[in-house]
Enzyme design. Structure first.
Site, PDB file in Angstrom:
ATOM      1  NE  ARG A  22      49.118  43.506  20.671  1.00  0.00           N
ATOM      2  CZ  ARG A  22      49.198  42.445  21.470  1.00  0.00           C
ATOM      3  NH1 ARG A  22      48.176  41.667  21.648  1.00  0.00           N
ATOM      4  NH2 ARG A  22      50.315  42.179  22.079  1.00  0.00           N
ATOM      5  NE  ARG A  26      56.174  35.487  28.104  1.00  0.00           N
ATOM      6  CZ  ARG A  26      55.400  36.409  27.561  1.00  0.00           C
ATOM      7  NH1 ARG A  26      54.228  36.668  28.061  1.00  0.00           N
ATOM      8  NH2 ARG A  26      55.819  37.075  26.516  1.00  0.00           N
ATOM      9  NE  ARG A  30      56.145  40.990  22.206  1.00  0.00           N
ATOM     10  CZ  ARG A  30      56.541  40.098  23.124  1.00  0.00           C
ATOM     11  NH1 ARG A  30      57.715  39.507  23.025  1.00  0.00           N
ATOM     12  NH2 ARG A  30      55.755  39.783  24.121  1.00  0.00           N
ATOM     13  CE  LYS A  44      48.632  42.070  26.912  1.00  0.00           C
ATOM     14  NZ  LYS A  44      50.024  42.520  27.136  1.00  0.00           N
ATOM     15  NE  ARG A  46      55.086  34.853  23.477  1.00  0.00           N
ATOM     16  CZ  ARG A  46      54.205  35.756  23.887  1.00  0.00           C
ATOM     17  NH1 ARG A  46      53.386  35.475  24.884  1.00  0.00           N
ATOM     18  NH2 ARG A  46      54.121  36.935  23.322  1.00  0.00           N
TER      19      ARG A  46
END
Ligand code: AP5
Length: 212
Positions: free
Chosen positions: A91, A125, A171, A14, A160
């Site tokens: 969400r 990431r 998640r 996203k 992160r």
């Protein structure tokens, strides 16, 4: 002026697709609820402190908190003038209904990616501390190791805090529990466009998705 929702599981891309949209629509305003919450967390604001316990576990921050946050952001002049890309909102079904009462959107872009790829994407990431450009140690490295392509700042692999395997599982589960009713809500309105995002799209492909 476009009003777009980017939808998809954690790691679908996203944030990455938002940057691709900004390349073709430079004035559009990117609104990421995750980024806003992380900024508040970093600044130790009351909102950040409230959100922390949910984000650390990969749970959703309560609807009322996030809905108020988005309501405030969507009132701002820049959004009214240039439109928006919503990344990470709605969400839950309640958030989708709330958004529908605030403004009408043009479409929802659903990013589709295989779950095995998602896990590698999340665990690999990292991003530029200065401009936020997103990289991946497996799939999307900067052209020169340790140097941001966009702004030239020095970067290193730093995850992160919610990008660990345990939080990621949660998640993904939270996404699976909530996604279908939201997608159904927008499918009934004929608003959903599905995009295979296993690879980055070309500029032409992005324009086609955005109908520009
Ligand atoms: P948030 O920050 O929104 O996290 P997320 O939805 O889990 O999404 P990510 O940011 O992890 O992934 P992404 O889809 O943006 O992928 P990216 O482009 O970075 O939310 C974090 C937390 O905040 C939530 O868990 C919750 O607690 C809270 N929260 C946020 N919004 C909320 C809301 N509305 N209500 C309640 N709580 C909320 O890409 C991932 C990696 O893949 C990168 O390394 C990238 O380089 C690579 N990659 C991406 N696309 C490609 C591609 N096409 N090809 C190759 N590599 C790619």
């Amino acid at each position: 002026m476009k009003k777009i929702i980017l939808f998809g599981p954690p790691g679908a891309g996203k944030g990455t697709f938002s940057a691709q949209i900004r390349d073709v629509l430079p004035e559009i305003i990117h609104i990421s609820t995750g980024d806003i919450l992380r900024e508040n967390l970093k600044g130790e604001t009351p909102l950040g402190l409230k959100a922390k316990k949910y984000m650390d576990k990969g749970e959703l921050v309560p609807d009322d908190v996030v809905i108020d946050m988005i309501k405030d952001r969507l009132k701002k002049k820049d959004v009214k003038k240039h439109g928006f890309v919503l990344d990470g909102f709605p969400r839950t079904y309640t958030q989708a209904e709330a958004l529908n009462n605030i403004t009408k959107i043009d479409y929802v872009v659903l990013l589709k990616v295989d779950e095995d790829i998602i896990i590698k994407r999340i665990l690999g990431r990292y991003s530029c501390p200065d401009c936020g450009e997103i990289y991946n140690k497996y799939f999307m490295k900067p052209k020169i190791e340790g140097v941001c392509d966009e702004c030239g700042a020095s970067i290193k692999f730093e995850q992160r805090s919610d990008d660990n395997e345990e939080t990621l599982r949660n998640r993904l589960n939270v996404y699976k529990e909530n996604a279908n009713p939201i997608l159904e809500f927008y499918r009934k309105k004929g608003k959903v466009k599905e995009v295979n995002y296993e690879n980055k799209l070309t500029e032409q492909e992005v324009k086609k998705v955005l109908e520009i």
